[in-house]
Design a protein around this motif. Structure first.
Motif, mmCIF file in Angstrom:
data_model
loop_
_atom_site.group_PDB
_atom_site.id
_atom_site.type_symbol
_atom_site.label_atom_id
_atom_site.label_comp_id
_atom_site.label_asym_id
_atom_site.label_seq_id
_atom_site.Cartn_x
_atom_site.Cartn_y
_atom_site.Cartn_z
ATOM 1 N N TYR A 114 8.427 3.784 -0.537
ATOM 2 C CA TYR A 114 8.944 4.834 0.336
ATOM 3 C C TYR A 114 9.360 4.210 1.662
ATOM 4 C CZ TYR A 114 6.752 7.956 -2.993
ATOM 5 O OH TYR A 114 6.401 8.611 -4.145
ATOM 6 N N PRO A 160 3.658 3.099 -3.011
ATOM 7 C CA PRO A 160 3.162 4.393 -3.488
ATOM 8 C C PRO A 160 1.649 4.466 -3.543
ATOM 9 C CG PRO A 160 4.140 3.125 -5.285
ATOM 10 C CD PRO A 160 4.446 2.399 -4.034
ATOM 11 N N TYR A 211 -6.564 6.755 10.637
ATOM 12 C CA TYR A 211 -6.132 5.398 10.935
ATOM 13 C C TYR A 211 -6.174 5.128 12.438
ATOM 14 C CZ TYR A 211 -3.739 6.534 6.516
ATOM 15 O OH TYR A 211 -3.440 6.957 5.236
ATOM 16 N N LEU A 271 -1.866 -2.121 12.208
ATOM 17 C CA LEU A 271 -2.919 -1.297 11.624
ATOM 18 C C LEU A 271 -4.253 -1.979 11.860
ATOM 19 C CD1 LEU A 271 -3.695 1.162 9.877
ATOM 20 C CD2 LEU A 271 -3.440 -0.325 7.886
ATOM 21 N N VAL A 329 -8.661 1.765 8.571
ATOM 22 C CA VAL A 329 -8.347 2.934 7.765
ATOM 23 C C VAL A 329 -9.651 3.517 7.250
ATOM 24 C CG1 VAL A 329 -7.146 3.828 5.743
ATOM 25 C CG2 VAL A 329 -6.182 1.909 7.019
ATOM 26 N N GLN A 377 -5.334 8.210 -0.576
ATOM 27 C CA GLN A 377 -4.974 7.710 -1.888
ATOM 28 C C GLN A 377 -5.815 8.385 -2.947
ATOM 29 O OE1 GLN A 377 -4.557 3.352 -4.003
ATOM 30 N NE2 GLN A 377 -6.042 3.624 -2.432
ATOM 31 N N THR A 403 -1.606 9.759 -1.359
ATOM 32 C CA THR A 403 -0.744 9.374 -0.249
ATOM 33 C C THR A 403 0.690 9.221 -0.714
ATOM 34 O OG1 THR A 403 -1.312 7.070 -0.651
ATOM 35 C CG2 THR A 403 -2.549 8.229 1.052
ATOM 36 N N ARG A 404 0.909 8.442 -1.731
ATOM 37 C CA ARG A 404 2.265 8.178 -2.227
ATOM 38 C C ARG A 404 3.266 8.217 -1.087
ATOM 39 N NH1 ARG A 404 3.163 7.221 -7.354
ATOM 40 N NH2 ARG A 404 5.386 7.575 -6.985
ATOM 41 N N GLY A 405 4.146 9.173 -1.080
ATOM 42 C CA GLY A 405 5.151 9.237 -0.023
ATOM 43 C C GLY A 405 4.780 10.150 1.115
ATOM 44 N N ASN A 406 3.541 10.607 1.138
ATOM 45 C CA ASN A 406 3.162 11.489 2.232
ATOM 46 C C ASN A 406 3.150 10.730 3.555
ATOM 47 O OD1 ASN A 406 2.781 13.894 0.804
ATOM 48 N ND2 ASN A 406 0.775 13.222 0.113
ATOM 49 N N GLU A 407 3.652 11.396 4.557
ATOM 50 C CA GLU A 407 3.768 10.746 5.854
ATOM 51 C C GLU A 407 2.418 10.709 6.547
ATOM 52 O OE1 GLU A 407 5.838 14.407 6.547
ATOM 53 O OE2 GLU A 407 5.454 14.128 8.691
ATOM 54 N N GLN A 408 2.346 9.891 7.559
ATOM 55 C CA GLN A 408 1.223 9.911 8.470
ATOM 56 C C GLN A 408 1.617 10.731 9.690
ATOM 57 O OE1 GLN A 408 0.026 5.872 9.339
ATOM 58 N NE2 GLN A 408 -0.900 5.609 7.328
ATOM 59 N N PHE A 409 0.668 11.486 10.195
ATOM 60 C CA PHE A 409 0.859 12.263 11.411
ATOM 61 C C PHE A 409 0.123 11.554 12.538
ATOM 62 C CE2 PHE A 409 2.784 16.242 9.923
ATOM 63 C CZ PHE A 409 2.672 16.073 8.556
ATOM 64 N N PHE A 410 0.821 11.357 13.629
ATOM 65 C CA PHE A 410 0.274 10.575 14.732
ATOM 66 C C PHE A 410 -0.182 11.440 15.897
ATOM 67 C CE2 PHE A 410 1.099 6.148 13.691
ATOM 68 C CZ PHE A 410 1.963 6.259 12.620
#
Lengths: 114, 116
Positions: free
Chosen positions: A33, A97, B33, B45, B48, B97, B100-107
């Motif tokens: 992604y 992913p 994170y 990073l 986590v 996970q 998570t896959r394509g889920n975004e992170q919120f900052f």
């Protein structure tokens, strides 16, 4: 480790014009992604747009669109009809992913000229 | 409060001080994170946490000590820092996970830390 390169530390655009921010990345994987995040001055980083590598169609969100070239490992962001509120740092990011880690570029500082 | 909040927003500390950064997320996420953001460098990073368990620690010096008492709160305890630790420290959250896959992170908005 994956690397993400943003070769333009700074960019500027006239209000109402179009600007393209560049991003390249290095990976040996086929499924991943890509993201563009925007960080306005002294404000939170927010997601602008997301692209899934298995989708050939370029993602679009209103005035924001991407040019995703998988073979070239290129993921540029196009901002159309630029507005003053678009002024910010823009970060390109890569994610596999699985796993939790995002890999970010060094950012491009965009100035919008009235 | 909505989204991801961080306190304090600004912190100045001496090298011998002990302080803590706090992060809270109101999004129902279960992964959190810590990132370090320095000028002209990619976001680094640091740690986590997934379901309050630390799952990644990217070779961060022991003068940074994270704590995650529950899925909504994350702390970064600081002691005997160095001037080169001055940076913007960002907290983020997401679904863990394998979701998570394509889920975004919120900052969060970050804590601007200056070490004298």
């Amino acid at each position: 480790a994956q690397t993400v390169t943003q070769s333009q530390p700074e960019m500027s655009v006239q209000e109402a014009e179009t600007v393209t921010l560049s991003c390249t990345y290095d990976t040996s994987e086929s499924d991943y992604y890509l993201f563009w995040y925007k960080q306005p001055p002294s404000r939170q980083m927010i997601l602008v747009i997301r692209q899934e590598a298995y989708k050939q169609q370029n993602a679009t969100e209103n005035r924001f669109s991407v040019n995703f070239q998988k073979a070239a490992k290129s993921f540029s962001l196009k901002i159309s009809d630029s507005q003053l509120g678009d002024a910010a740092m823009y970060f390109c990011a890569y994610k596999r992913p699985t796993g939790n880690q995002f890999y970010f570029g060094t950012g491009t500082s965009l100035t919008v000229i009235p | 409060e909505t989204g991801v909040t961080q306190t304090p927003r600004h912190l100045v500390m001496g090298m011998t001080n002990k302080k803590s950064l706090k992060c809270e997320q109101h999004l129902g996420h279960n992964a959190m994170y810590w990132y370090k953001q320095s000028a002209k460098k990619p976001l680094e990073l640091m740690f986590v946490y997934s379901l309050e368990e630390r799952v990644e620690n990217n070779s961060v010096p022991s003068r940074f000590s994270p704590e995650c008492p529950n899925s909504s709160h994350l702390f970064l305890h600081l002691h005997t820092l160095q001037p080169e630790d001055s940076a913007l420290y960002l907290c983020a959250s997401s679904y863990r996970q394998p979701f998570t896959r394509g889920n975004e992170q919120f900052f969060g908005p970050g804590t601007r830390l200056t070490v004298l």
